[in-house]
Write an enzyme that holds these catalytic residues in place. Structure first.
Site, short mmCIF file in Angstrom:
data_model
loop_
_atom_site.label_atom_id
_atom_site.label_comp_id
_atom_site.label_asym_id
_atom_site.label_seq_id
_atom_site.Cartn_x
_atom_site.Cartn_y
_atom_site.Cartn_z
N LYS A 14 0.72 -1.21 0.01
CA LYS A 14 -0.04 -0.04 -0.08
C LYS A 14 0.91 1.21 -0.04
CE LYS A 14 0.84 1.18 4.51
NZ LYS A 14 1.73 2.63 4.91
N ASP A 146 -1.98 -2.13 9.76
CA ASP A 146 -2.05 -2.08 8.33
C ASP A 146 -2.61 -3.43 7.71
OD1 ASP A 146 -1.08 0.50 8.05
OD2 ASP A 146 0.92 -0.17 7.92
P1 ATP Z 1 4.45 -0.40 7.43
O1 ATP Z 1 4.60 0.25 6.25
O2 ATP Z 1 3.37 -1.08 8.16
O3 ATP Z 1 5.33 0.42 8.69
P2 ATP Z 1 6.91 -1.53 6.52
O4 ATP Z 1 6.47 -1.92 5.02
O5 ATP Z 1 7.69 -0.18 6.60
O6 ATP Z 1 5.73 -1.55 7.37
P3 ATP Z 1 7.84 -4.27 6.86
O7 ATP Z 1 8.68 -4.48 5.59
O8 ATP Z 1 6.51 -4.61 6.94
O9 ATP Z 1 7.77 -2.81 7.24
O10 ATP Z 1 8.80 -4.80 7.96
C1 ATP Z 1 9.33 -4.03 9.09
C2 ATP Z 1 10.12 -5.28 9.74
O11 ATP Z 1 9.27 -6.25 10.35
C3 ATP Z 1 11.31 -5.82 8.94
O12 ATP Z 1 12.45 -5.10 9.14
C4 ATP Z 1 11.21 -7.27 9.70
O13 ATP Z 1 12.27 -7.35 10.77
C5 ATP Z 1 10.00 -7.33 10.37
N1 ATP Z 1 9.09 -8.52 9.65
C6 ATP Z 1 8.19 -9.52 10.07
N2 ATP Z 1 7.49 -10.01 9.33
C7 ATP Z 1 7.96 -9.62 8.21
C8 ATP Z 1 7.57 -10.02 6.81
N3 ATP Z 1 6.67 -11.06 6.53
N4 ATP Z 1 7.99 -9.30 5.65
C9 ATP Z 1 8.96 -8.37 5.85
N5 ATP Z 1 9.39 -7.85 7.30
C10 ATP Z 1 9.08 -8.60 8.17
#
Ligand code: ATP
Length: 313
Positions: A14, A146
């Site tokens: 998203k 989210d």
């Molecule tokens: P948001 O936009 O909800 O803040 P994000 O996209 O910035 O999230 P994610 O990629 O969801 O961040 O991941 C943040 C952290 O969560 C990663 O650094 C990782 O350590 C951990 N994590 C746990 N599960 C997952 C997963 N399935 N995929 C990616 N990271 C994950």
């Protein structure tokens, strides 16, 4: 009816077209008002029965373009999703997970949340728990703010922590160019920096802008571009000043708008059409401000089965 031994569910990344952040609440969360849009960039999560017990643990394997830094133990949100579902429904059949990841990690595009939503739906189908859609949605909200949007998809307004959703009317298809950085930004660190930068200010109750919603309803990409806004952008840019340069490239190419996505460091540029999207992507590549550039469209579907479905008669 026999149940499928394996189900694969695709769930979207998203971006936040608007992200309004209120003051911190006593529970530590911030009151939000946001407009989510699901993108044609997605992860696939496969849940397969092992023949053993869930108590043996959940094995996770990974492939795809974005696997660095993804945990394969219980820190993985997809694992947490299946364990939560097992606990609440009392199922004991063991499962293993395979994640095909294309959503950048820690990029503010809710990749972990997408995986949790996909795992929840796939495990629900493999185990045939009989939960209602609303019960699944409630579990999704427990897993993270989210996660409910990754189930729903499309374009939606989120309030509360972002988990209370109302589907929004959105006409047309929007062309986005996404500039990715290899180094993520921690979401809690960005919120803390926003609190620091805004300390002492009286913050209004967060609300989404009527003009942005009108732009979406009429399919007016130029008006949408003019109203993209993210209250976390100053904080993300303060922690990562290079983001300002990235945003400038959009201006130079005449992008309809640009903003840091969620807590960053991903930057999203809105293009008038696929041709301009290609121009922006090329300019970003040439200026070397981004580690990776992808072109996507929105809105896209929420979590849905792509393999292992069976007739439901
Ligand atoms: P948001 O936009 O909800 O803040 P994000 O996209 O910035 O999230 P994610 O990629 O969801 O961040 O991941 C943040 C952290 O969560 C990663 O650094 C990782 O350590 C951990 N994590 C746990 N599960 C997952 C997963 N399935 N995929 C990616 N990271 C994950």
């Amino acid at each position: 009816m026999t149940r499928p031994g394996s189900v694969t569910v695709r769930a979207p990344a998203k971006i936040n077209l608007e992200l309004r952040v209120g003051a911190p609440r006593p529970d530590g969360f911030h009151e939000l008002a946001t407009v989510f849009q699901a993108l044609s960039l997605a992860d696939d999560v496969s849940v397969s029965l092992t023949g053993g017990s869930i108590d043996d643990g959940v094995e996770v394997t990974l492939d795809g373009t974005q696997v660095d830094g993804v945990p394969t133990d219980e820190r993985n949100l997809a694992v947490r999703a299946v364990l939560l579902l097992a606990e609440r429904t009392g199922v004991s059949d063991g499962v293993r997970l395979h994640l095909r990841k294309h959503i950048p990690v820690a990029g503010g595009m809710a990749g972990g949340s997408a995986d949790a939503a996909a795992a929840l739906l796939a495990a629900d189908l493999v185990w045939q728990t009989g939960l209602t859609r609303e019960q699944l949605r409630a579990l999704a909200a427990e897993l993270g703010s989210d996660v409910p949007f990754a189930l729903l998809g499309g374009t939606a307004i989120g309030t509360g922590r972002g988990e209370q959703l109302t589907a929004a009317m959105c006409r047309g298809t929007y062309h986005w160019v996404i500039a990715l950085s290899d180094r993520g930004l921690s979401t809690p660190a960005v919120f803390a920096e926003a609190d620091r930068l805004r300390a002492g200010r009286v913050l209004p109750e967060p609300r989404v802008s009527e003009r942005l919603m009108a732009a979406l309803r009429s399919g007016n990409a130029a008006a949408l571009g003019a109203h993209l806004v993210n209250d976390l952008q100053p904080a993300a840019c303060s922690l990562r000043p290079g983001l300002l340069q990235t945003l400038e490239v959009g201006d130079e190419c005449g992008a309809l708008g640009a903003l840091v996505s969620g807590s960053g460091p991903t930057v999203a540029f809105l293009a008038a059409d696929s041709e301009q999207a290609l121009d922006i992507a090329t300019a970003l590549g040439t200026s070397a401000v981004a580690d990776q550039v992808v072109r996507v469209t929105g809105p896209a579907h929420g979590a849905r089965v792509v393999e292992g479905a069976w007739p439901t008669s």
